[in-house]
Design an enzyme around this catalytic site. Structure first.
Site, short mmCIF file in Angstrom:
data_model
loop_
_atom_site.label_atom_id
_atom_site.label_comp_id
_atom_site.label_asym_id
_atom_site.label_seq_id
_atom_site.Cartn_x
_atom_site.Cartn_y
_atom_site.Cartn_z
N MET A 125 -0.65 -12.45 39.98
CA MET A 125 -0.28 -13.76 39.81
C MET A 125 -1.94 -14.37 39.80
SD MET A 125 2.48 -15.35 41.95
CE MET A 125 4.01 -14.50 42.08
N THR A 126 -2.33 -13.80 40.91
CA THR A 126 -3.73 -14.65 41.53
C THR A 126 -4.97 -13.66 40.72
OG1 THR A 126 -2.83 -14.55 43.31
CG2 THR A 126 -5.24 -14.38 43.42
N PRO A 128 -9.00 -14.29 40.02
CA PRO A 128 -10.80 -15.06 40.61
C PRO A 128 -10.32 -15.78 41.03
CG PRO A 128 -11.35 -12.74 39.21
CD PRO A 128 -9.81 -13.36 38.83
N SER A 132 -4.10 -20.25 44.47
CA SER A 132 -2.95 -21.37 44.88
C SER A 132 -2.25 -22.45 43.71
CB SER A 132 -3.39 -22.44 45.90
OG SER A 132 -3.52 -21.81 46.93
N TYR A 235 8.44 -21.17 35.87
CA TYR A 235 9.74 -21.49 36.90
C TYR A 235 10.35 -20.69 36.89
CZ TYR A 235 14.89 -21.90 36.31
OH TYR A 235 16.34 -22.20 36.73
N GLN A 243 12.28 -16.39 48.54
CA GLN A 243 12.47 -14.84 49.27
C GLN A 243 11.39 -14.54 49.50
OE1 GLN A 243 16.01 -12.75 48.39
NE2 GLN A 243 14.84 -10.60 47.63
N GLU A 244 10.37 -14.44 48.86
CA GLU A 244 8.67 -13.90 48.94
C GLU A 244 9.05 -14.56 50.20
OE1 GLU A 244 6.26 -14.24 46.33
OE2 GLU A 244 5.01 -13.57 46.98
N LEU A 339 -5.21 -11.67 77.21
CA LEU A 339 -4.73 -11.18 78.35
C LEU A 339 -5.07 -9.62 78.62
CD1 LEU A 339 -0.88 -13.08 78.25
CD2 LEU A 339 -3.30 -13.15 80.21
N GLY A 366 1.51 -17.75 48.71
CA GLY A 366 1.09 -19.47 49.15
C GLY A 366 0.82 -19.70 50.52
C1 LIG Z 1 -3.95 -9.03 51.21
C2 LIG Z 1 -3.87 -9.91 50.39
C3 LIG Z 1 -2.78 -9.61 49.55
C4 LIG Z 1 -2.11 -9.94 48.35
N1 LIG Z 1 -1.61 -9.91 47.39
C5 LIG Z 1 -0.91 -10.29 46.39
C6 LIG Z 1 -0.19 -10.18 45.13
O1 LIG Z 1 0.30 -8.78 45.17
N2 LIG Z 1 0.03 -10.78 44.03
C7 LIG Z 1 -0.57 -11.65 44.24
O2 LIG Z 1 -0.69 -12.48 42.70
N3 LIG Z 1 -1.71 -12.53 44.80
C8 LIG Z 1 -2.37 -11.80 46.05
N4 LIG Z 1 -2.70 -12.41 47.19
C9 LIG Z 1 -3.17 -14.01 46.67
C10 LIG Z 1 -2.98 -14.70 47.68
O3 LIG Z 1 -1.91 -15.21 47.86
C11 LIG Z 1 -3.92 -15.52 47.36
O4 LIG Z 1 -5.11 -15.45 48.02
C12 LIG Z 1 -4.07 -16.81 47.31
O5 LIG Z 1 -2.29 -17.50 47.44
C13 LIG Z 1 -4.80 -18.27 47.76
O6 LIG Z 1 -5.35 -18.55 46.89
P1 LIG Z 1 -7.23 -18.21 47.32
O7 LIG Z 1 -6.95 -17.02 47.48
O8 LIG Z 1 -7.00 -18.44 45.37
O9 LIG Z 1 -7.13 -19.85 47.48
P2 LIG Z 1 -7.13 -20.88 47.28
O10 LIG Z 1 -6.55 -21.35 45.98
O11 LIG Z 1 -9.15 -21.13 46.49
O12 LIG Z 1 -7.39 -21.71 48.13
C14 LIG Z 1 -8.36 -21.55 49.60
C15 LIG Z 1 -8.67 -23.24 50.60
O13 LIG Z 1 -8.45 -24.22 49.61
C16 LIG Z 1 -7.21 -24.71 50.33
N5 LIG Z 1 -5.66 -25.65 49.06
C17 LIG Z 1 -5.92 -24.81 47.98
N6 LIG Z 1 -5.37 -26.11 47.08
C18 LIG Z 1 -4.74 -26.65 48.10
C19 LIG Z 1 -4.06 -28.28 48.25
N7 LIG Z 1 -3.56 -28.51 47.02
N8 LIG Z 1 -4.06 -28.97 49.48
C20 LIG Z 1 -4.61 -28.05 50.75
N9 LIG Z 1 -5.16 -27.29 50.57
C21 LIG Z 1 -5.63 -26.74 49.37
C22 LIG Z 1 -6.32 -23.10 50.60
O14 LIG Z 1 -4.94 -23.57 51.54
C23 LIG Z 1 -7.09 -22.56 51.18
O15 LIG Z 1 -7.15 -22.83 52.66
C24 LIG Z 1 -3.13 -11.78 48.19
C25 LIG Z 1 -3.86 -12.36 49.29
C26 LIG Z 1 -4.47 -11.06 49.11
C27 LIG Z 1 -5.48 -12.01 51.02
#
Ligand SMILES: Cc1cc2nc3c(=O)[nH]c(=O)nc-3n(C[C@H](O)[C@H](O)[C@H](O)COP(=O)(O)OP(=O)(O)OC[C@H]3O[C@@H](n4cnc5c(N)ncnc54)[C@H](O)[C@@H]3O)c2cc1C
Length: 382
Positions: A125-126, A128, A132, A235, A243-244, A339, A366
């Site tokens: 999904m994610t 660069p 979120s 959706y 579940q995730e 500790l 998330g």
């Molecule tokens: C080890 C690892 C494994 C992963 N595995 C997968 C995978 O298998 N598949 C996949 O698709 N993704 C995967 N991810 C991605 C992960 O789900 C995302 O990193 C995560 O959803 C956050 O997105 P981002 O890194 O773009 O951060 P951003 O969305 O850029 O967020 C940066 C900061 O802003 C905050 N923020 C963003 N929007 C809001 C808001 N509306 N209100 C308040 N605060 C907000 C966030 O909470 C965070 O603190 C993985 C990530 C890691 C580190």
């Protein structure tokens, strides 16, 4: 005491998973952490034992098992170490998309390999530029005859290097309003022309876990690899997040339990000022506080497991558990390391690894801020 969703057959399953991990994972775990990946062979061994995807129907090679098996599987993986999460993701996060939204032909094609360990899965999904803000992804899938042509980049993908089947979130309608209605899920298979693996990512923790970038450059995917219907991808993903996130909460809970267990052992044996450090009131109070929070987490998560097994919509409560338990586990890691004194900072002591591995639980599936958005939205709805 075992939770009341655990029956005899579940206990037997736990025993066999634990024994298998003791023999096949524990002795090699440090090596996998150094190598930055869990060997492919381990997946096949797991599959041979019948531990992969027990929730899959018997006609595709599974056991048609209930969610308690998933709970046990993820708990036992976490007891060994968080770098094994890729197996839990395969079993309980990615394969359920195929089970629920796959056509009969897709199930026959993919599920037996998922059960045997021949096929490793990932969900992408994610990107660069969008984590979120999932509705804002940029990867496109343009229909041309019997193919979708995919272009875009994904990052942080668990099982990215080993994966044979990747469920990719992409825009089949980049102009849709609202944007999320243009998202579809398309399965991209190993060997697809135009599908490349990027870097295996160098992380702060989860060193044995395979996390990678994936690149699609005019990747040519048959239209028969669309999961479910076009435009329903967002959706479907929202539907599966309960579940995730519950799985992440369960794993973080087990991590906290493990950290407390190892710290209790440590403080009983370590001496300072002529007595065991467990005799200092500060140590006892810290341990008592952590044990209380861990008990609260356990009761919360067990209650949600039962509700989830009963098919209840507990999205808000699971969001609560996900943020609270992962934050609690982070607090536990910091206190437990403290500790341990200087030894807690040494790689030789398992608390050091737990301390590095736990923070990401508050980020993936998330972030905890997004969890609070979900909770607040529910509380303020009309
Ligand atoms: C080890 C690892 C494994 C992963 N595995 C997968 C995978 O298998 N598949 C996949 O698709 N993704 C995967 N991810 C991605 C992960 O789900 C995302 O990193 C995560 O959803 C956050 O997105 P981002 O890194 O773009 O951060 P951003 O969305 O850029 O967020 C940066 C900061 O802003 C905050 N923020 C963003 N929007 C809001 C808001 N509306 N209100 C308040 N605060 C907000 C966030 O909470 C965070 O603190 C993985 C990530 C890691 C580190």
């Amino acid at each position: 005491m075992a939770a009341n969703y655990i029956q005899n057959e579940h206990k037997i399953f736990r025993e066999s998973v634990r024994k298998f991990l003791e023999k096949e994972a524990v002795p090699y775990y440090d090596q996998w952490e150094r190598e930055g990946i869990i060997p492919r062979e381990f997946w096949r061994k797991f599959g041979n034992q019948g531990f992969l995807c027990p929730n899959v129907d018997e006609k595709y090679g599974g056991l048609n098992a209930d969610f308690a098996y998933s709970v046990i599987f993820n708990e036992e993986l976490e007891r060994v170490g968080t770098s094994l999460i890729g197996l839990g993701l395969h079993n309980d996060i990615v394969v359920p998309y195929i089970i629920e939204y796959g056509s009969e032909e897709q199930k026959q094609r993919w599920l037996p390999g998922c059960v045997s360990g021949e096929k490793v899965t990932a969900i992408a999904m994610t990107e660069p530029g969008a984590g979120s803000d999932l509705a804002n992804i940029k990867t496109t899938a343009k229909r041309e005859g019997d193919y979708y042509i995919l272009n875009g980049e994904k990052t942080f993908i668990t099982n990215g290097i080993h994966s044979d089947i990747v469920v990719v979130a992409c825009k089949t309608d980049p102009n849709a309003v609202p944007a999320y209605k243009g998202i579809s899920l398309i399965v991209v298979e190993r060997g697809t022309p135009g599908f490349f693996r990027g870097k295996k990512l160098d992380k702060v923790g989860l060193h044995g876990q395979d996390t990678a970038e994936l690149i699609f450059q005019d990747a040519c995917v048959p239209v028969t690899n669309l999961l479910g219907e076009e435009g329903k991808g967002f959706y479907y993903m929202m539907n599966k997040l309960q579940q995730e996130r519950l799985i992440i909460a369960i794993s973080a809970q087990v991590s906290a339990e493990e950290m407390l267990r190892m710290t209790v052992d440590y403080v009983k044996n370590r001496k300072a000022f002529g007595k065991s450090i467990s005799q200092f009131q500060n140590t006892q109070f810290k341990i008592a506080e952590m044990a209380t929070e861990i008990k609260l987490g356990r009761n919360f998560v067990d209650d949600l497991i039962i509700k989830h097994m009963n098919g209840e919509d507990v999205v808000t409560q699971v969001s609560m558990a996900k943020w609270w338990i992962t934050d609690m586990a982070k607090r536990t890691a910091a206190e437990c390391m403290q500790l341990h004194g200087g030894y807690g900072f040494m790689e030789e002591y398992p608390i050091a690894r737990r301390y590095r591995d736990i923070p990401v639980a508050a980020i993936y599936a998330g972030t905890n801020q997004i969890m609070k958005n979900i909770i607040a939205k529910d509380l303020f709805k009309d």
